[in-house]
Design a protein around this motif. Structure first.
Motif, mmCIF file in Angstrom:
data_model
loop_
_atom_site.group_PDB
_atom_site.id
_atom_site.type_symbol
_atom_site.label_atom_id
_atom_site.label_comp_id
_atom_site.label_asym_id
_atom_site.label_seq_id
_atom_site.Cartn_x
_atom_site.Cartn_y
_atom_site.Cartn_z
ATOM 1 N N SER A 51 40.919 51.155 47.087
ATOM 2 C CA SER A 51 40.928 49.711 47.284
ATOM 3 C C SER A 51 41.036 48.979 45.952
ATOM 4 O O SER A 51 41.815 48.042 45.789
ATOM 5 C CB SER A 51 39.642 49.283 47.996
ATOM 6 O OG SER A 51 39.467 47.895 47.890
ATOM 7 N N ALA A 52 40.261 49.434 44.980
ATOM 8 C CA ALA A 52 40.222 48.736 43.688
ATOM 9 C C ALA A 52 41.534 48.891 42.922
ATOM 10 O O ALA A 52 42.112 47.919 42.439
ATOM 11 C CB ALA A 52 39.052 49.253 42.857
ATOM 12 N N LEU B 208 47.953 46.860 42.855
ATOM 13 C CA LEU B 208 48.857 46.003 42.098
ATOM 14 C C LEU B 208 48.104 45.220 41.042
ATOM 15 O O LEU B 208 48.651 44.864 40.008
ATOM 16 C CB LEU B 208 49.557 45.044 43.054
ATOM 17 C CG LEU B 208 50.488 45.718 44.064
ATOM 18 C CD1 LEU B 208 50.966 44.711 45.093
ATOM 19 C CD2 LEU B 208 51.666 46.356 43.345
ATOM 20 N N GLY B 209 46.822 44.951 41.310
ATOM 21 C CA GLY B 209 46.007 44.216 40.353
ATOM 22 C C GLY B 209 45.977 44.901 38.994
ATOM 23 O O GLY B 209 46.007 44.234 37.958
ATOM 24 N N ASN B 210 45.954 46.220 39.006
ATOM 25 C CA ASN B 210 45.868 46.962 37.748
ATOM 26 C C ASN B 210 47.224 47.108 37.074
ATOM 27 O O ASN B 210 47.348 46.957 35.869
ATOM 28 C CB ASN B 210 45.322 48.368 37.999
ATOM 29 C CG ASN B 210 44.035 48.335 38.777
ATOM 30 O OD1 ASN B 210 43.992 47.877 39.907
ATOM 31 N ND2 ASN B 210 42.973 48.790 38.156
ATOM 32 N N ILE C 183 45.173 36.772 50.439
ATOM 33 C CA ILE C 183 45.682 37.685 49.408
ATOM 34 C C ILE C 183 46.759 38.578 50.007
ATOM 35 O O ILE C 183 47.822 38.785 49.434
ATOM 36 C CB ILE C 183 44.542 38.540 48.812
ATOM 37 C CG1 ILE C 183 43.542 37.662 48.058
ATOM 38 C CG2 ILE C 183 45.103 39.595 47.850
ATOM 39 C CD1 ILE C 183 42.304 38.400 47.559
ATOM 40 N N TYR D 18 50.327 39.600 48.502
ATOM 41 C CA TYR D 18 50.228 40.985 48.000
ATOM 42 C C TYR D 18 51.357 41.833 48.587
ATOM 43 O O TYR D 18 51.970 42.647 47.913
ATOM 44 C CB TYR D 18 48.876 41.549 48.424
ATOM 45 C CG TYR D 18 48.359 42.718 47.601
ATOM 46 C CD1 TYR D 18 47.685 42.494 46.412
ATOM 47 C CD2 TYR D 18 48.518 44.019 48.030
ATOM 48 C CE1 TYR D 18 47.178 43.542 45.679
ATOM 49 C CE2 TYR D 18 48.020 45.084 47.300
ATOM 50 C CZ TYR D 18 47.351 44.834 46.123
ATOM 51 O OH TYR D 18 46.847 45.884 45.388
ATOM 52 N N PHE E 198 39.159 40.320 41.457
ATOM 53 C CA PHE E 198 40.349 40.781 42.191
ATOM 54 C C PHE E 198 40.541 42.281 42.012
ATOM 55 O O PHE E 198 40.716 43.019 42.975
ATOM 56 C CB PHE E 198 41.572 40.017 41.670
ATOM 57 C CG PHE E 198 42.849 40.317 42.413
ATOM 58 C CD1 PHE E 198 43.206 39.569 43.524
ATOM 59 C CD2 PHE E 198 43.692 41.334 41.999
ATOM 60 C CE1 PHE E 198 44.385 39.828 44.211
ATOM 61 C CE2 PHE E 198 44.867 41.612 42.681
ATOM 62 C CZ PHE E 198 45.215 40.861 43.794
ATOM 63 N N THR E 199 40.487 42.726 40.779
ATOM 64 C CA THR E 199 40.820 44.122 40.513
ATOM 65 C C THR E 199 39.764 45.073 41.078
ATOM 66 O O THR E 199 40.069 46.203 41.443
ATOM 67 C CB THR E 199 41.030 44.363 38.998
ATOM 68 O OG1 THR E 199 41.612 45.648 38.824
ATOM 69 C CG2 THR E 199 39.733 44.294 38.226
ATOM 70 N N LEU E 200 38.520 44.627 41.188
ATOM 71 C CA LEU E 200 37.488 45.489 41.767
ATOM 72 C C LEU E 200 37.332 45.252 43.275
ATOM 73 O O LEU E 200 36.435 45.794 43.901
ATOM 74 C CB LEU E 200 36.146 45.252 41.062
ATOM 75 C CG LEU E 200 36.066 45.701 39.600
ATOM 76 C CD1 LEU E 200 34.728 45.300 38.986
ATOM 77 C CD2 LEU E 200 36.259 47.200 39.469
ATOM 78 N N SER E 201 38.204 44.450 43.842
ATOM 79 C CA SER E 201 38.159 44.120 45.280
ATOM 80 C C SER E 201 36.835 43.472 45.673
ATOM 81 O O SER E 201 36.295 43.746 46.733
ATOM 82 C CB SER E 201 38.366 45.368 46.147
ATOM 83 O OG SER E 201 39.510 46.055 45.793
ATOM 84 N N MET F 123 35.085 39.253 48.523
ATOM 85 C CA MET F 123 35.638 38.913 49.833
ATOM 86 C C MET F 123 35.266 39.908 50.921
ATOM 87 O O MET F 123 35.699 39.765 52.059
ATOM 88 C CB MET F 123 37.150 38.710 49.779
ATOM 89 C CG MET F 123 37.989 39.781 49.138
ATOM 90 S SD MET F 123 38.162 41.323 50.042
ATOM 91 C CE MET F 123 39.009 40.806 51.506
ATOM 92 N N ALA G 97 35.739 43.353 50.974
ATOM 93 C CA ALA G 97 36.447 44.634 51.109
ATOM 94 C C ALA G 97 35.510 45.799 50.785
ATOM 95 O O ALA G 97 35.381 46.759 51.550
ATOM 96 C CB ALA G 97 37.661 44.672 50.186
ATOM 97 N N SER H 275 45.089 49.553 48.822
ATOM 98 C CA SER H 275 44.331 48.320 48.566
ATOM 99 C C SER H 275 44.488 47.354 49.727
ATOM 100 O O SER H 275 43.525 46.727 50.170
ATOM 101 C CB SER H 275 44.841 47.632 47.292
ATOM 102 O OG SER H 275 44.634 48.441 46.176
ATOM 103 N N SER I 200 42.281 47.604 52.711
ATOM 104 C CA SER I 200 40.938 47.032 52.595
ATOM 105 C C SER I 200 40.960 45.506 52.601
ATOM 106 O O SER I 200 39.928 44.868 52.752
ATOM 107 C CB SER I 200 40.234 47.551 51.341
ATOM 108 O OG SER I 200 40.834 47.014 50.191
ATOM 109 N N LEU I 201 42.140 44.927 52.419
ATOM 110 C CA LEU I 201 42.231 43.463 52.515
ATOM 111 C C LEU I 201 42.107 43.022 53.969
ATOM 112 O O LEU I 201 41.564 41.972 54.271
ATOM 113 C CB LEU I 201 43.573 42.971 51.958
ATOM 114 C CG LEU I 201 43.720 42.943 50.442
ATOM 115 C CD1 LEU I 201 45.162 42.698 50.052
ATOM 116 C CD2 LEU I 201 42.825 41.867 49.845
HETATM 117 N N1 PHE Z 1 41.754 45.393 43.981
HETATM 118 C C1 PHE Z 1 43.090 45.310 44.490
HETATM 119 C C2 PHE Z 1 44.047 45.447 43.319
HETATM 120 O O1 PHE Z 1 43.636 45.412 42.181
HETATM 121 C C3 PHE Z 1 43.349 44.037 45.229
HETATM 122 C C4 PHE Z 1 42.289 43.692 46.213
HETATM 123 C C5 PHE Z 1 41.559 42.523 46.054
HETATM 124 C C6 PHE Z 1 42.000 44.525 47.273
HETATM 125 C C7 PHE Z 1 40.557 42.186 46.929
HETATM 126 C C8 PHE Z 1 40.989 44.208 48.153
HETATM 127 C C9 PHE Z 1 40.274 43.041 47.965
HETATM 128 O O2 PHE Z 1 45.219 45.556 43.509
#
Ligand code: PHE
Length: 538
Positions: free
Chosen positions: A26-27, A30-32, A109, A113, A234-237, A240, A242, A328, A331-332
């Motif tokens: 999940s973490a 695309l965020g990374n 998101i 996303y 965002f990057t650690l989800s 929200m 998740a 990811s 988990s959204l």
């Molecule tokens: N953490 C995911 C990413 O870095 C995006 C994400 C955000 C997933 C919030 C779940 C909840 O790409």
């Protein structure tokens, strides 16, 4: 997943490792790989990166522990877990609204996303076709432009990706995901290392690394601080639900603290590796670090195009990026779907409904890159702001007031979720665990062996994290300014009324002529923007 005992109706992860894999799945996404490098580039590098790392360690990790803890104790969807624990703490069940806002954030998101993941899908195909062999920055840029200016292609890949996610969530988050994460995630990391290796030979590695790690505090603008904080969530989800939803499926005996550390560490490692793979290529090819959302798509193909067996590695890389995005995105949707299931809906009905809604909203993000790139949801200038500004007005304003910024729908959804909804969600989660829940319950759930460490965590969740989040908000809105700042006041050229008051077609006064070209702005066609106007946004 086994469905046993005093556990969640949605199932329980088989073991600690499977939880770690799913949460890391999940973490890491695309965020990374996509977002971190491009926002680091837009916000000047080093100072932003350091602030972001601080947010991960001091806010992200403690809040993640809080979120997992709520999930595991509640054992339901985030909305119902919050309501249940609120009842247990004898406070209003309205705390469940926090879960609703979270589920909404996940849905918002998801809408953009899956558009970005669609780009990655398209790149799988482009890579495999050999389009990037020996590609220069110009070729790569051209392919990117061609993609983003074509709404139908974007829509097609957006659809494919959304469908991939809906299929998995509809069947229940299961071993398929676990297996994918166990094998594909390490493979993705290996390929990133390969890319960093390539970057070492690019001739600009030192420059790229310096950009990422040279700390220059003066470069951390007010806006950048909020972007960095938001991205840590965002990057650690986080923020929200998740991770809370996944925590609900976590076996009892597993230690929350050490598990969280592993997830935070892996997530950060992937982001930094992506940065180290991308920035040397940027500098070696004379590209722009602040290129915006297209950064990864305009740089990494050059690297693959220049290495032996690049077609193979490049194709594989984008396949893995799609998988990372997919694990990811699952988990959204999970918080909203799990809630609907608890309401009595069939899982597949709930998933398809949420999926279709997110897909439809995603069309706005697709159009933000081309036909509607001139339309701004929010416009900001040094002394004015406005909502829903049409293309002609925006172009006239931007030509005369160079410090004006505007957000397309795509920018807006990203900003609203990452910079506002997630940090706010995190703030309330910290308050809930730190101040509302009974301490005995919190302690029992965490079961930390080291009491001193527990006390530190508790102080951070009760005081430091909420305060830090509030301060960053205050700082970024200008409510709180450390040190002296000089206020820059702009004139009428930065006021929306100057343009909006004019009758249609005359939105441009002579004074707004673009100085460089001497072409009156009215002669610039309103839709000349196949170059995404995203770049104008900060
Ligand atoms: N953490 C995911 C990413 O870095 C995006 C994400 C955000 C997933 C919030 C779940 C909840 O790409």
């Amino acid at each position: 997943m086994n469905k046993d005992s005093n556990n969640s109706v949605h199932g329980i992860w088989g073991s600690r490792w499977i939880f770690i894999l799913a949460a890391t799945g999940s973490a890491v996404g695309l965020g990374n790989i996509w977002k971190f490098p491009y926002i680091a580039g837009e916000n000047g590098g080093g100072a932003f990166v350091l602030f972001y790392l601080g947010c991960i360690a001091l806010i992200g990790v403690p809040v993640m522990m809080a979120e997992i803890l709520i999930g595991r104790r509640g054992r339901m969807s985030p909305i119902n877990s919050m309501a249940k624990l609120a009842k247990e703490a004898q406070v209003s069940r309205r705390w469940g609204y926090l879960g609703i806002i979270g589920a909404l954030a996940g849905f918002l998101i998801m809408s953009f996303y899956s558009v970005v993941a669609g780009w990655a899908l398209y790149y799988v195909y482009k890579m495999a076709s050999g389009a990037f062999v020996g590609a220069s920055g110009e070729t790569a840029g051209g392919i990117w432009q061609a993609l983003t200016s074509d709404p139908l292609t974007l829509l097609g890949w957006h659809t494919v990706f959304t469908a991939l996610v809906v299929v998995v969530v509809a069947r229940g988050v299961n071993r398929g995901l676990e297996l994918a994460v166990r094998i594909l995630m390490p493979l993705l990391f290996l390929l990133l290392i390969l890319l960093v290796g390539y970057a070492l030979t690019s001739g600009a590695f030192a420059e790229g690394a310096a950009f990422l790690f040279n700390f220059d505090a003066s470069k951390l603008s007010t806006d950048a601080a909020l972007v960095a904080l938001g991205h840590a969530f965002f990057t650690l989800s986080l923020g929200m639900g998740a991770i809370m939803a996944y925590g609900a499926y976590m076996p009892h005996k597993v230690s929350i603290g050490s598990t969280t550390l592993v997830i935070g560490f892996l997530d950060t490692l992937v982001a930094l590796a992506a940065g180290l793979a991308i920035f040397p290529v940027v500098f070696a090819n004379g590209l722009e670090p602040a290129a915006g959302p297209g950064l990864m798509f305009q740089t990494l193909p050059i690297a693959f195009g220049g290495m032996p067996a690049g077609v193979l590695f490049g194709t594989l890389f984008f396949v893995l990026v799609v998988f990372a995005a997919w694990s990811s995105a699952i988990s959204l949707l999970e918080p909203a779907v799990a809630w609907a299931v608890e309401k009595g809906f069939k899982r597949w009905v709930a998933t398809v409904a949420v999926g279709i809604a997110a897909w439809t909203l995603g069309i706005l993000s697709v159009l933000s890159l081309n036909d509607w790139s001139g339309f701004k949801v929010i416009v900001n200038t040094p002394n004015d702001w406005g909502l829903f500004v049409d293309s002609a007005t925006w172009q006239a304003l931007a030509a005369a007031c160079t410090s004006a910024t505007g957000q397309t729908w795509f920018d807006f959804f990203d900003y609203l979720t990452s910079s506002i909804m997630l940090p706010l969600g995190g703030l309330f989660i910290a308050i809930f665990v730190g101040w509302v829940m009974k301490e005995t319950h919190v302690r029992k759930e965490l079961a930390m062996g080291n009491f001193k460490l527990y006390l530190v965590w508790r102080a951070v969740v009760r005081i430091f994290s909420p305060l830090a989040i509030l301060l960053v908000f205050a700082y970024s809105t200008g409510l709180w300014k450390p040190g002296e700042t000089v206020e820059v006041k702009a004139g009428a050229e930065c006021e929306l009324a100057t343009y909006a008051a004019m009758p249609e077609g005359e939105a441009v006064a002579p004074v707004m002529v673009t100085p460089a070209s001497d072409v009156p702005v009215e002669e610039i066609p309103a839709q000349e923007s196949d170059v995404p106007v995203l770049e104008e946004q900060q």
